[in-house]
Design an enzyme around this catalytic site. Structure first.
Site, PDB file in Angstrom:
ATOM      1  N   GLU A   1     -37.258 -14.252 -11.437  1.00  0.00           N
ATOM      2  CA  GLU A   1     -36.782 -13.741 -12.723  1.00  0.00           C
ATOM      3  C   GLU A   1     -36.454 -12.257 -12.663  1.00  0.00           C
ATOM      4  O   GLU A   1     -35.763 -11.720 -13.509  1.00  0.00           O
ATOM      5  CB  GLU A   1     -37.818 -13.997 -13.824  1.00  0.00           C
ATOM      6  CG  GLU A   1     -37.902 -15.449 -14.254  1.00  0.00           C
ATOM      7  CD  GLU A   1     -36.548 -16.044 -14.619  1.00  0.00           C
ATOM      8  OE1 GLU A   1     -35.891 -15.494 -15.515  1.00  0.00           O
ATOM      9  OE2 GLU A   1     -36.141 -17.038 -14.003  1.00  0.00           O
TER      10      GLU A   1
ATOM     11  N   ARG B   1     -15.230  -2.623   5.600  1.00  0.00           N
ATOM     12  CA  ARG B   1     -13.788  -2.597   5.893  1.00  0.00           C
ATOM     13  C   ARG B   1     -13.166  -1.234   5.616  1.00  0.00           C
ATOM     14  O   ARG B   1     -12.022  -0.993   5.999  1.00  0.00           O
ATOM     15  CB  ARG B   1     -13.063  -3.726   5.173  1.00  0.00           C
ATOM     16  CG  ARG B   1     -13.206  -3.727   3.690  1.00  0.00           C
ATOM     17  CD  ARG B   1     -12.722  -5.050   3.102  1.00  0.00           C
ATOM     18  NE  ARG B   1     -11.312  -5.300   3.352  1.00  0.00           N
ATOM     19  CZ  ARG B   1     -10.325  -4.619   2.784  1.00  0.00           C
ATOM     20  NH1 ARG B   1     -10.592  -3.650   1.933  1.00  0.00           N
ATOM     21  NH2 ARG B   1      -9.063  -4.904   3.061  1.00  0.00           N
TER      22      ARG B   1
ATOM     23  N   PRO C   1     -27.941  -7.766 -12.252  1.00  0.00           N
ATOM     24  CA  PRO C   1     -26.906  -7.887 -13.290  1.00  0.00           C
ATOM     25  C   PRO C   1     -27.023  -6.779 -14.346  1.00  0.00           C
ATOM     26  O   PRO C   1     -26.111  -6.587 -15.136  1.00  0.00           O
ATOM     27  CB  PRO C   1     -27.149  -9.276 -13.900  1.00  0.00           C
ATOM     28  CG  PRO C   1     -28.430  -9.770 -13.353  1.00  0.00           C
ATOM     29  CD  PRO C   1     -28.829  -8.927 -12.198  1.00  0.00           C
TER      30      PRO C   1
HETATM   31  N1  ADE Z   1     -28.428 -10.567  -9.033  1.00  0.00           N
HETATM   32  C1  ADE Z   1     -28.215 -11.583  -9.886  1.00  0.00           C
HETATM   33  N2  ADE Z   1     -27.012 -11.499 -10.451  1.00  0.00           N
HETATM   34  C2  ADE Z   1     -26.422 -10.374  -9.954  1.00  0.00           C
HETATM   35  C3  ADE Z   1     -25.162  -9.747 -10.156  1.00  0.00           C
HETATM   36  N3  ADE Z   1     -24.249 -10.227 -10.992  1.00  0.00           N
HETATM   37  N4  ADE Z   1     -24.915  -8.614  -9.472  1.00  0.00           N
HETATM   38  C4  ADE Z   1     -25.838  -8.102  -8.636  1.00  0.00           C
HETATM   39  N5  ADE Z   1     -27.031  -8.648  -8.410  1.00  0.00           N
HETATM   40  C5  ADE Z   1     -27.329  -9.776  -9.048  1.00  0.00           C
END
Ligand code: ADE
Length: 245
Positions: free
Chosen positions: A116, A154, A89
């Site tokens: 984590e 794709r 994230p």
């Molecule tokens: N791992 C946890 N959340 C994620 C996300 N939003 N994008 C990519 N990998 C992740």
């Protein structure tokens, strides 16, 4: 294209292999998808891949060693050089332009984080880029990696039945997609827009462009800010807005 995925849960990729567009691309050898489990690259009896975080706090952190060993095996398995990408994230948020850039590479190496997170020293030394699929937190990178595998597959030549399908996607020209209709012509009095039955291809194309512009203006106006609209597009959008009132 070759895609190597480093994951503690290789079974999460089964559906990509078994089903749909990705399944066919893999069967036809247009995509070579290989998973690598860091648990297979551990030295201890318990096959440990994680440990408690220094400084305390909840959860576990993936250790450097098993991931580094796995990445070494991945690198040695093919002579095609590739960047190492971590699903996180904290990464750059994926969009269609990024997907197109990834799809043009010969090989992808995707690491799925769990727990984590991953020891920062592994990221500092062995990870080249980080990708997020959106501003929300998943319990692991597997779904994010699966999203990338699907989206890049794709776009490979001859993977979609009709090569134009990818060109006509939402976002492939920076706009949302126009609405689609199929039979029957009349659903409880709700009729298909007349122009689509006219056989006038120029008029149909113009209507679709107008709808794509209008929907983007209504739903994702920030996408239009990034574009330079032609005089013709400006007129179509003005028309769309005018029709609303
Ligand atoms: N791992 C946890 N959340 C994620 C996300 N939003 N994008 C990519 N990998 C992740």
């Amino acid at each position: 294209m070759r895609i190597d995925v480093v994951t503690l849960f290789p079974d999460e990729f089964r559906q990509l292999v078994d089903l749909g567009v990705t399944g066919r691309a893999i069967r036809e050898d247009k995509i070579q998808l290989q998973t690598w489990n860091p648990r297979d690259y551990t030295a201890d009896r318990h096959r440990s891949v994680d440990d408690r975080p220094y400084g305390g706090g909840p959860g576990m952190v993936m250790m450097v060693e098993p991931l580094a060993e796995t990445l070494e095996a991945v690198a040695e398995d093919s002579s095609i050089a590739a960047k190492v990408a971590l699903m996180s994230p904290q990464g750059k948020v994926l969009d269609q332009a990024a997907v197109e850039a990834l799809a043009s590479r010969q090989r992808l190496i995707l690491i799925c984080g769990r727990y984590e997170g991953i020891d920062e020293r592994l990221i500092d030394t062995l990870v080249d880029e980080e990708w997020s699929i959106g501003d929300y937190v998943l319990s692991g990178g597997e779904l994010a990696a699966a999203v990338i595998v699907d989206a890049v597959s794709r776009l490979q030549a001859d993977v979609l039945g009709d090569n134009r399908s990818a060109e006509q996607d939402s976002f492939s020209h920076g706009l949302l997609d126009y609405p689609h209709y199929t039979r029957p012509e009349d659903v409880a009095g709700d009729k298909v827009p007349k122009v689509l039955l006219s056989g006038d291809h120029a008029a149909i194309e113009k209507w679709r462009r107008k709808q794509a512009l209008g929907r983007t203006w209504q739903r994702r106006p920030e996408l239009l800010d990034k574009m330079e609209l032609s005089k013709q597009d400006q007129a179509l959008l003005a028309d769309f807005i005018n029709d609303l009132t």
